[in-house]
Design a protein around this motif. Sequence first.
Motif, PDB file in Angstrom:
ATOM      1  N   ILE A   1       0.839  -1.199   0.000  1.00 17.68           N
ATOM      2  CA  ILE A   1       0.000   0.000   0.000  1.00 17.68           C
ATOM      3  C   ILE A   1       0.873   1.249   0.000  1.00 17.68           C
ATOM      4  CG2 ILE A   1      -1.577   1.384   1.429  1.00 17.68           C
ATOM      5  CD1 ILE A   1      -2.890  -1.338   2.221  1.00 17.68           C
ATOM      6  N   PHE A   2       1.862   1.293   0.883  1.00 15.74           N
ATOM      7  CA  PHE A   2       2.731   2.467   0.940  1.00 15.74           C
ATOM      8  C   PHE A   2       3.517   2.646  -0.356  1.00 15.74           C
ATOM      9  CE2 PHE A   2       2.001   2.266   5.559  1.00 15.74           C
ATOM     10  CZ  PHE A   2       1.656   3.590   5.765  1.00 15.74           C
ATOM     11  N   ALA A   3       3.964   1.549  -0.940  1.00 12.43           N
ATOM     12  CA  ALA A   3       4.682   1.646  -2.217  1.00 12.43           C
ATOM     13  C   ALA A   3       3.765   2.216  -3.295  1.00 12.43           C
ATOM     14  CB  ALA A   3       5.224   0.279  -2.631  1.00 12.43           C
TER      15      ALA A   3
ATOM     16  N   ARG B   1       4.108   5.887  -5.199  1.00 10.58           N
ATOM     17  CA  ARG B   1       4.114   6.007  -6.668  1.00 10.58           C
ATOM     18  C   ARG B   1       3.039   6.973  -7.136  1.00 10.58           C
ATOM     19  NH1 ARG B   1       3.861   0.070  -8.890  1.00 10.58           N
ATOM     20  NH2 ARG B   1       3.048   1.157 -10.706  1.00 10.58           N
ATOM     21  N   MET B   2       1.856   6.904  -6.530  1.00  9.65           N
ATOM     22  CA  MET B   2       0.776   7.819  -6.891  1.00  9.65           C
ATOM     23  C   MET B   2       1.168   9.267  -6.574  1.00  9.65           C
ATOM     24  SD  MET B   2      -2.438   5.504  -5.608  1.00  9.65           S
ATOM     25  CE  MET B   2      -3.742   6.611  -6.105  1.00  9.65           C
ATOM     26  N   HIS B   3       1.806   9.457  -5.438  1.00  8.81           N
ATOM     27  CA  HIS B   3       2.266  10.793  -5.061  1.00  8.81           C
ATOM     28  C   HIS B   3       3.295  11.316  -6.058  1.00  8.81           C
ATOM     29  CE1 HIS B   3       4.749  13.701  -2.757  1.00  8.81           C
ATOM     30  NE2 HIS B   3       3.548  14.132  -2.436  1.00  8.81           N
ATOM     31  N   GLU B   4       4.204  10.457  -6.454  1.00  2.00           N
ATOM     32  CA  GLU B   4       5.208  10.842  -7.439  1.00  2.00           C
ATOM     33  C   GLU B   4       4.551  11.187  -8.776  1.00  2.00           C
ATOM     34  OE1 GLU B   4       9.126   8.985  -9.672  1.00  2.00           O
ATOM     35  OE2 GLU B   4       8.615   8.274  -7.658  1.00  2.00           O
ATOM     36  N   ASN B   5       3.573  10.383  -9.203  1.00  2.00           N
ATOM     37  CA  ASN B   5       2.850  10.680 -10.447  1.00  2.00           C
ATOM     38  C   ASN B   5       2.161  12.040 -10.364  1.00  2.00           C
ATOM     39  OD1 ASN B   5       3.587   8.177 -11.461  1.00  2.00           O
ATOM     40  ND2 ASN B   5       1.614   7.224 -11.026  1.00  2.00           N
TER      41      ASN B   5
END
Length: 154
Positions: A132-134, A138-142
């Motif tokens: 979940i954290f990974a 990734r969503m935050h980076e996107n």
Amino acid sequence: MKNNHDNQRRSAGRIIGELSRAALTYFQHEFKIYSIGHAQVRTLHFLAQNEGISQLELAKQLKLDKSSVTSQLSILERNGYIGREKVAGDARMFQIVLTDKTRKILPALKMIFLSWTETLLDGFDEEERAEIFAYLERMHENASNRLEVIKTTK
């Protein structure tokens, strides 16, 4: 076929928005006794790890505009949670310091954040939590990448 159609109708943004609103409601309830809002608690939490930071650097790190940070800091200062000290050599610049009042409540504030995280992750095993954290990172980076594109094309 139905599963593919269901996935297309799902909206990550909607779910994230609903989680965000739920968190806001939870934090407003929990932080009410301290007379501070969720945004101010987030700022205090950051300041606890970066005490002495300037107001300008705080705005950059929290990705907020200067007026929002000024407003938050004014509330925190008025309620006795922070102080602003002039930086030697630059009378226009202030560094932000925590007060004893803040130091006393930091453990409680951290427990409130931890409690919300545990609420969200209830029923997930350690491997699932790591996944979940990974995915969230990734969503935050996107999202950050997309916002950078928007900023540069203005």
